[in-house]
Design an enzyme around this catalytic site. Structure first.
Site, PDB file in Angstrom:
ATOM      1  N   GLU A 413       0.823  -1.212   0.000  1.00  0.00           N
ATOM      2  CA  GLU A 413       0.000   0.000   0.000  1.00  0.00           C
ATOM      3  C   GLU A 413       0.856   1.261   0.000  1.00  0.00           C
ATOM      4  O   GLU A 413       0.557   2.235  -0.712  1.00  0.00           O
ATOM      5  CB  GLU A 413      -0.946   0.001   1.206  1.00  0.00           C
ATOM      6  CG  GLU A 413      -1.936  -1.148   1.237  1.00  0.00           C
ATOM      7  CD  GLU A 413      -2.778  -1.266  -0.015  1.00  0.00           C
ATOM      8  OE1 GLU A 413      -2.873  -0.286  -0.779  1.00  0.00           O
ATOM      9  OE2 GLU A 413      -3.323  -2.349  -0.256  1.00  0.00           O
ATOM     10  N   HIS A 504      -5.274  -6.439 -11.053  1.00  0.00           N
ATOM     11  CA  HIS A 504      -4.774  -7.468 -10.141  1.00  0.00           C
ATOM     12  C   HIS A 504      -4.598  -8.797 -10.866  1.00  0.00           C
ATOM     13  O   HIS A 504      -3.641  -9.525 -10.619  1.00  0.00           O
ATOM     14  CB  HIS A 504      -5.743  -7.677  -8.972  1.00  0.00           C
ATOM     15  CG  HIS A 504      -5.911  -6.498  -8.069  1.00  0.00           C
ATOM     16  ND1 HIS A 504      -6.841  -5.510  -8.301  1.00  0.00           N
ATOM     17  CD2 HIS A 504      -5.276  -6.154  -6.916  1.00  0.00           C
ATOM     18  CE1 HIS A 504      -6.779  -4.610  -7.333  1.00  0.00           C
ATOM     19  NE2 HIS A 504      -5.830  -4.971  -6.485  1.00  0.00           N
TER      20      HIS A 504
END
Length: 930
Positions: A413, A504
């Site tokens: 992140e 993803h």
């Protein structure tokens, strides 16, 4: 697909990098002689490209091997170098705005420029100049990026601001999602490709009606033509199958209390119950907070206490970091995940500072903020995200712990923050997959470095393996970087409506190559190589091959040996990341228009297809093309030579009718219905308006029909033009009771006009499929549609005439227990029958189907997979005979198949995303043995 509102463009691209979706011309500039040229003919091949030409631009994508003097400040020297070489770069330096100068401890400078067009930023238009040395010895080492030549788009909107916002909201095709949705205006931007397109950028926030989770979209509305030009998900969550906030733009976090706080140390339990040391801040009142003041970047950690993540777009006023009356924090600090998040943030900061020379996520030592233990409306939230300013960690669920526990997730992140402040890779298609891949790479690299895990350890390549409450690390890991996936064998051709084009789903193809490089080279060398490619070479719209070139060019700049560079190239080769990989994917369809970029899908009939696609002449609009469905001949242009959007077409195989949206020859903005023979000849205007919105145009012989939508009442009325006469409103049946009555979703064939109509009766919304005789002007059949939630789930699909009957989709009485049924009725209203039951394993998705007198073809999407998505899970086309039977796969192509248009017999054309882009393709009959 036909919308119930003003036509909007489908989100362009389908798994392709945004650069492919936006490049309106794909011609490659002839190769220029690279300064410092390639090695001589007797030298072994150099894996590093000397020059890479740009796509749709005269400016090169990459030039390496330079060593040219460049005195002055880095920004001045970079600009002067570009200006001094206009023939090499074809860049107007007056249209460059300095974005940033990245300076390394070794004395390198990378100047990153933003391209402007008339003062408006160009989406993804960034050009970089890399310099080494200092003072009189400073020189340019290499340059590159994306600078789009030939832009002539206007810079003043022609569409009112209120309409632009409305169109952004209407890009949410499910009306339930529009309820309570907001559209935040991010300002104007020019979409590149050809002449470019002026667009207004909005961030649309809503609630996903299917999951109850957040829905955040980046929407670009053409500010000249009044259509959605591009839409895709915003920065996404860590887990592809989960939900998560993520906008890339959030309100700034409130700074922790007071500048008079003092650094201190203390202890706190972590999520596993261990007591660990923490850097904290002693407050003037004698209390302590999870605020680390020992580094240049202040690290603060907040406990969301189970509150909804939406409350933390910024830090709510009065909310303080996690506190304690003593330096020994209580057990709740651990169970909330706050301890782990706080310690992990420090570990990630140290990795970037000590190993890569970067001071914080933005490179300037700005504060680093984490919020832990948030929920999704009070429900479990098993996810994490970077929201543009800070980390958000969900509270987990029965399977997953608090997401703050995982160091690799924290590294992932926080790396999104680094990417945002450097290459800012756009979050869709291949560029978005590289965004995720780089976050995974550094997340794992940070964890294995901190833990001392050897690269040979099988667990080193696992992402998120520590999150599960039970199970082995292999069972728990959400992704693994050594899955050996390749482009040709494994690329998932998802449309932008799924995982933003596979950001993803396809990330491990690229991260796998990077991880192989880390296994081959010394890990420290590999980390510095990948970091250098990210910060000094990559730009927002880069694709996988651009990423390969960036890493290799960074390797040359680092003076890697020829053997090391060959090993880097071999890693990319092993994952199929090399120029032209899309053409090596097997398909069973024939290409009619590769790389189509269309506002809507195709129409077909009589052996011909018609579809709007990008203008190769660079005017910035969409051109209507027609061609043979057999693939013979060259597509020809039907629309006039202007810069309007031409699309939303229909054809009867002889002529076409379509919509043109934008500024016409008189200087007025509006929508025009046009028609022309497929063989050429004059273009005839059927209808034109600047206040009303025609949709659902249809043609059959001398008859043309369409629906006119009233912007204020949202009422749809049917207009019909016969034999070239001006269109007149078709009178609607009487006796419907309460108005307003509205019609939508037309079909027209052989003198029969059909539509879906709706009206209100008391509190109920009543809908019916209607057949109308053009010759007699009478309704001949009307079939009631069972829609218990009709107002919330309107029909988006047109009915169809086939085999002498009217076909329509009928909403399931209980959507949770079955899909939509495909039904048909006699044209005289004498009876209806079911062609495909809603309980069938194969039912139409997106309420879309197409039919001939022999067969019905529709898109079907299976149930959401319990594990990872695969190509088999993507929407596919199915066909069944009009006489009934079991649906069968129409094509074995592995990617998303959408927007089918039946031609004749069993032949169908459609848009196919198998090759990482939208290709218009065709096939004559169903496939066997998929």
């Amino acid at each position: 697909m036909h919308h119930r509102s003003r036509p909007t463009a489908r989100a362009l691209g389908a798994g392709a990098a945004l650069s492919l979706a936006l490049a309106l011309t794909l011609s490659v500039t002839p190769a220029l002689a690279a300064p410092g040229g390639p090695p001589g003919p007797t030298a072994e091949p150099d894996p590093v490209p000397g020059l890479v030409a740009g796509e749709g631009t005269a400016t090169p994508q990459l030039v390496t091997g330079l060593s040219e003097p460049a005195p002055g400040s880095p920004a001045e020297a970079a600009r002067a170098h570009l200006a001094a070489n206009p023939d090499r770069y074809r860049i107007d330096t007056g249209q460059l705005a300095e974005l940033a100068v990245e300076r390394t401890a070794e004395g390198r400078d990378t100047v990153r420029f933003q391209q402007l067009h008339g003062g408006v930023p160009v989406l993804g238009g960034q050009y970089l100049v890399r310099l080494v040395g200092a003072g009189a010895g400073q020189r340019v080492e290499s340059v590159g990026g994306k600078y789009f030549t030939g832009l002539t788009a206007p810079t003043t909107p022609a569409v009112p601001a209120a309409m632009l916002r409305r169109l952004a909201l209407e890009s949410l095709t499910d009306p339930r999602a529009r309820s309570g949705a907001t559209a935040e205006d991010q300002g104007p931007v020019v979409l590149p490709g050809g002449a470019g397109r002026l667009a207004q950028h909005f961030v649309v926030r809503a609630t996903d009606p299917a999951t109850g989770g957040p829905l955040v979209r980046e929407v670009y509305v053409d500010a000249v033509r009044g259509v959605v030009a591009l839409a895709h998900d915003a920065q996404g969550p860590y887990r592809a199958e989960g939900v998560g906030p993520g906008t890339g733009r959030a309100a700034a976090a409130t700074a922790p209390a007071g500048s008079t706080a003092e650094p201190a140390t203390g202890t706190a339990p972590d999520l596993l119950g261990r007591t660990v040391g923490v850097n904290i801040a002693r407050q003037p009142d004698g209390g302590y907070q999870l605020v680390d003041l020992t580094r240049p970047a202040t690290i603060s950690t907040y406990d969301g206490a189970g509150r909804d993540y939406r409350e933390f777009g910024g830090i709510p006023a009065g909310t303080l970091p996690v506190g304690s009356p003593t330096p020994d924090f209580p057990a709740a600090t651990g169970t909330s995940g706050a301890t782990d998040a706080h310690v992990n943030a420090g570990t990630v900061y140290d990795f970037y500072r000590d190993r890569l020379g970067r001071d914080g996520l933005d490179g300037k030592g700005s504060p680093i903020t984490s919020v832990v233990n948030v929920s999704n409306g009070g429900n479990p939230f098993p996810n994490a995200s970077w929201d543009g300013r800070k980390m958000i960690y969900g509270n987990g669920d029965a399977k997953y712990r608090q997401f703050a526990v995982a160091l690799d997730v924290a590294g992932h992140e926080m790396t999104h923050g680094v990417i945002q402040h450097t290459a800012d890779l756009q979050y869709s298609g291949q560029s978005g997959a590289m965004n995720e891949a780089l976050a995974d790479y550094f997340g794992n690299a940070i964890e294995v470095t901190a833990r001392g895990t050897a690269m040979t350890d099988p667990k080193a390549a696992l992402m998120g393996e520590s999150l599960c409450r039970t199970g082995t690390p292999e069972e728990c890991a959400n992704r693994r970087l050594d899955d050996r996936r390749t482009t040709v064998k494994d690329y998932i051709g998802a449309g932008l409506d799924l995982d933003s084009g596979g950001v993803h789903l396809n990330s491990t193809i690229f991260s796998g190559a990077l991880w192989d490089i880390r296994r081959t080279l010394d890990p420290l060398t590999a980390d510095r190589l990948v970091y250098r490619a990210l910060t000094e070479y990559l730009t927002p719209l880069d694709d996988f091959v651009d990423g390969r070139d960036a890493v290799l060019a960074a390797g040359r700049a680092m003076n890697l040996t020829r053997a090391q560079l060959r090993s880097v190239a071999a890693a990319f080769d092993a994952h199929g990341i090399r120029a032209g990989w899309q053409s090596r994917i097997d398909t069973d369809s024939r290409a009619l228009l590769p790389g189509a970029s269309a506002p809507t899908g195709p129409a077909a009939g009589g052996g011909h297809w018609v579809m709007g696609s990008t203008d190769p002449n660079g005017k910035g609009g969409f051109v209507l093309y027609t061609g043979s469905t057999t693939g013979t001949g060259t597509p020809t242009r039907l629309s006039p030579d202007d810069d309007r959007m031409h699309g939303w077409a229909a054809t009867d195989g002889t002529s076409a009718v379509w919509l043109a949206i934008g500024i016409d020859a008189t200087g007025s903005w509006g929508t025009e219905v046009l028609t022309r023979s497929l063989s050429g000849g004059p273009i005839r205007s059927v209808f034109q308006s600047s206040t009303q919105s025609p949709v659902d145009v249809r043609i059959s012989g001398a008859d043309i029909a369409f629906v006119v939508r009233d912007g204020e009442t949202n009422r749809g009325s049917v207009r019909l033009s016969r034999n070239g006469a001006p269109p007149v409103e078709v009178p609607m049946p009487e006796g419907h009771g309460v108005s307003p009555f509205t019609a939508s979703s037309l079909t027209l064939k052989d003198g029969r006009l059909g539509w879906i109509e709706s009206w209100t009766a008391g509190q109920a919304t009543v809908q019916a499929a209607t057949a109308y005789s053009v010759a007699t002007g009478q309704v001949t059949a009307q079939y009631a549609l069972s829609t218990p939630d009709g107002a919330a789930r309107p029909f988006l699909s047109s009915p169809a005439f086939a085999g002498g009957r009217l076909l329509w989709l009928q909403a399931a009485a209980d959507p949770a227990s079955g899909g939509d049924a495909l039904r048909s009725g006699a044209l005289d209203g004498s009876g209806e029958s079911e062609l495909l039951s809603g309980s069938s394993p194969y039912t139409p998705a997106n309420m879309t189907f197409t039919a001939t007198d022999q067969a019905v073809t529709f898109q079907h999407r299976g149930p959401r997979p319990s594990g990872s998505w695969s190509n088999a899970d993507l929407p596919k086309l199915y066909q069944l005979p009009l006489t009934g039977g079991a649906p069968v796969r129409f094509s074995c192509n592995r990617g998303t198949q959408f927007s089918p248009a039946a031609d004749q017999g069993t032949r169908v054309v459609w848009l196919d995303a198998t090759a990482g882009r939208d290709d218009l393709v065709a096939r004559n009959q169903p496939a066997r043995g998929c």
